[in-house]
Design a protein around this motif. Structure first.
Motif, PDB file in Angstrom:
ATOM      1  N   MET A  71       0.822  -1.205   0.000  1.00 47.35           N
ATOM      2  CA  MET A  71       0.000   0.000   0.000  1.00 47.35           C
ATOM      3  C   MET A  71       0.860   1.260   0.000  1.00 47.35           C
ATOM      4  N   ARG A  72       1.974   1.231   0.715  1.00 51.21           N
ATOM      5  CA  ARG A  72       2.865   2.394   0.738  1.00 51.21           C
ATOM      6  C   ARG A  72       3.390   2.707  -0.655  1.00 51.21           C
ATOM      7  N   VAL A  73       3.813   1.682  -1.368  1.00 49.01           N
ATOM      8  CA  VAL A  73       4.312   1.889  -2.724  1.00 49.01           C
ATOM      9  C   VAL A  73       3.186   2.368  -3.632  1.00 49.01           C
ATOM     10  N   SER A  74       1.986   1.811  -3.453  1.00 50.92           N
ATOM     11  CA  SER A  74       0.837   2.191  -4.285  1.00 50.92           C
ATOM     12  C   SER A  74       0.437   3.641  -4.092  1.00 50.92           C
ATOM     13  N   LEU A  75       0.831   4.212  -2.938  1.00 51.74           N
ATOM     14  CA  LEU A  75       0.491   5.612  -2.649  1.00 51.74           C
ATOM     15  C   LEU A  75       1.038   6.564  -3.707  1.00 51.74           C
ATOM     16  N   VAL A  76       2.106   6.178  -4.377  1.00 50.74           N
ATOM     17  CA  VAL A  76       2.706   7.009  -5.433  1.00 50.74           C
ATOM     18  C   VAL A  76       1.681   7.329  -6.518  1.00 50.74           C
ATOM     19  N   GLY A  77       0.776   6.400  -6.797  1.00 53.72           N
ATOM     20  CA  GLY A  77      -0.183   6.589  -7.887  1.00 53.72           C
ATOM     21  C   GLY A  77      -1.524   7.146  -7.475  1.00 53.72           C
ATOM     22  N   LEU A  78      -1.741   7.404  -6.178  1.00 54.20           N
ATOM     23  CA  LEU A  78      -3.060   7.876  -5.732  1.00 54.20           C
ATOM     24  C   LEU A  78      -3.421   9.252  -6.295  1.00 54.20           C
ATOM     25  N   PRO A  79      -2.505  10.231  -6.334  1.00 53.69           N
ATOM     26  CA  PRO A  79      -2.863  11.531  -6.948  1.00 53.69           C
ATOM     27  C   PRO A  79      -3.270  11.393  -8.410  1.00 53.69           C
ATOM     28  N   GLY A  80      -2.575  10.543  -9.162  1.00 50.43           N
ATOM     29  CA  GLY A  80      -2.925  10.327 -10.557  1.00 50.43           C
ATOM     30  C   GLY A  80      -4.277   9.659 -10.708  1.00 50.43           C
ATOM     31  N   TYR A  81      -4.569   8.711  -9.818  1.00 48.08           N
ATOM     32  CA  TYR A  81      -5.865   8.029  -9.837  1.00 48.08           C
ATOM     33  C   TYR A  81      -6.994   9.038  -9.643  1.00 48.08           C
ATOM     34  N   ALA A  82      -6.829   9.921  -8.649  1.00 51.78           N
ATOM     35  CA  ALA A  82      -7.854  10.927  -8.360  1.00 51.78           C
ATOM     36  C   ALA A  82      -7.987  11.922  -9.515  1.00 51.78           C
TER      37      ALA A  82
END
Length: 483
Positions: A163-174
């Motif tokens: 989940m920590r690594v996946s956090l990198v893509g959360l702004p792009g997802y939103a």
């Protein structure tokens, strides 16, 4: 004669029912065509690229699961735990917030206030930035949080790191969720499809590269997906800026200070949309978890059934998004009578789509399970539950329709209250009783109980829309859009 029709006639004198109630409305697509056929054709034009878009988005989870499964059993379990947690604490919130734009942008476009489409997107983007902060904070501390609930400490740590690594893509997802609503409100559903069509093979390649070639394992799969999530809004922006999307510039007036004011309607709709998503997603995850009390085989079978159902659900859900856009256009322009007739047509279409989906699933009951597992016991459990799952698709499709209409009307809060009340006061307790209690229906009890709750939701939402004065929805648009 219903109240909306009387209000229509009083408001427009000698106008026809196709004349917009709001002034200065842009000519809506198919505005002159008032037949069932033209409405069906428009719905198909909207829905087909949406179905492709959402199925491709779902493929990201499939790719990650596939990569994790080829690492080892612990990686697969950790990926499943991590993705489930991210869905509930993250993606459900972001997508629920984005549904507010299904209402605001579509109604603004239909009302003729084109620049407000871009303004609503700006407001949502800033609101999502605020939402990402606490979500990201939870993902950062997730290894410790998951350790409280998961017995296998090493799996909790692996899932939390994922989940920590996946956090990198959360702004792009939103950003992608907000950006694609900007185009959808204008009737363009291809831009998002093109962006994600390009990104899907990129995601597969990066996940393979990082996980296997560079030896990063499960974290590599997460990083590949995260980087691709950030690529999606970049491609969407390129689509808008290139000649193919220049027509959409009429809805963009540049960045404005007004984006930091008048957040009330957007926040209310965002909270309601998030509540609907969490109410549905968390209930399904809770009931899937409950099957572990039957046996490991039952849990495995339920996971297969849920995967099949989710894939099928993307079809009526995509149609529901198209419905919310179309109803939003009609309400924004003041075409009340046409919106009501279209809603009836959409309900029939979704019921038929759900019936076809359910029939296909039931017909392939002995083949679909073999695609996921070779375990005969699990395959047998899946096959015996397929009838209930097939019937569930009909109900699920109707719910996608009613929720889509409510979003188009700007009444997500009604759906939120109904979903939360029915699911957690009635559906979940009854389902667990049917599954684990004296009836002993096991997996059939899970799907029968959840389906029964959704029937009740559909009835309540249908009755609400029947008694609602749709003229009030038009008045709300007029007040909000400053007309």
């Amino acid at each position: 004669m219903d109240s909306d029709t009387r209000d229509d006639e009083a408001a427009r004198d000698d106008q026809t029912e196709s004349t917009p109630l709001l002034s200065d409305s842009p000519p809506l697509k198919s505005a002159t065509g008032d037949s069932w056929g033209s409405e069906l054709w428009l719905l198909a034009q909207y829905s087909i690229p949406l179905i492709a878009t959402y199925l491709l988005q779902y493929s990201y989870s499939v790719i990650t699961t596939f990569v994790a499964g080829h690492i080892d059993a612990d990686a697969l379990a950790a990926a499943s735990l991590g993705m489930t947690t991210m869905n509930i604490v993250g993606f459900a919130t972001i997508e629920g917030m984005a549904t507010a734009l299904d209402t605001l942008c579509a109604q603004a476009y239909g009302s003729g206030n084109l620049l407000n489409v871009g303004l609503h997107v700006q407001r949502m983007w800033f609101l999502m930035i605020l939402a990402v902060i606490p979500i990201g904070a939870f993902w950062v501390v997730s290894p410790w949080v998951l350790s409280i609930f998961v017995r296998q400490h090493h799996l909790a740590v692996m899932a939390g790191t994922f989940m920590r690594v996946s956090l990198v893509g959360l702004p792009g997802y939103a950003s992608f969720e907000a950006g694609k609503r900007f185009l959808q409100a204008q009737g363009d559903f291809r831009g998002a499809m093109i962006a994600i069509l390009i990104c899907t093979p990129v995601n597969a390649f990066l996940s393979w590269l990082f996980a296997f070639k560079l030896g990063m394992g499960l974290d590599g799969a997460a990083l590949g997906s995260a980087l691709t999530n950030n690529l999606r809004p970049v491609l969407l922006l390129a689509y808008i800026l290139l000649p193919t999307g220049r027509w959409s510039h009429q809805c963009w007036g540049g960045f404005s200070r007004d984006a930091f004011s008048k957040w009330g309607p957007m926040v209310r709709l965002s909270v309601a949309g998030t509540a609907v998503n969490l109410g549905e997603w968390a209930a399904c995850e809770l009931l899937t978890f409950s099957t572990s009390y039957l046996s490991t085989n039952h849990l495995a079978a339920q996971s297969v059934l849920m995967t099949i159902s989710v894939v099928s659900w993307h079809i009526p859900f995509s149609i529901g998004v198209a419905i919310s856009t179309r109803i939003g256009h009609l309400i924004g322009a003041g075409y009340i009578a046409r919106a009501r007739r279209a809603a009836v047509l959409y309900a029939v279409v979704c019921a038929l789509v759900g019936s076809v989906d359910g029939l296909i699933i039931f017909s392939l009951r002995n083949y679909l399970s073999a695609f996921f597992t070779e375990d005969r016991i699990v395959c047998d459990l899946v096959s015996k539950t397929m009838l209930a799952v097939g019937v569930f698709q009909i109900i699920d499709a109707i719910i996608c329709c009613t929720n889509g209409i409510l979003r188009g009307l700007g009444r997500q809060s009604v759906a939120a209250w109904v979903v939360l009340a029915v699911n957690y006061i009635a559906a979940v307790p009854v389902t667990i009783w049917l599954e684990l209690g004296s009836p002993g229906l096991e997996l059939n009890g899970v799907w029968a109980g959840l389906g029964g709750g959704m029937v009740l939701i559909a009835i309540i939402e249908g009755l609400y829309m029947k008694t609602l004065r749709w003229q009030d929805c038009v008045a709300s648009v007029k007040l909000r859009e400053g007309m």
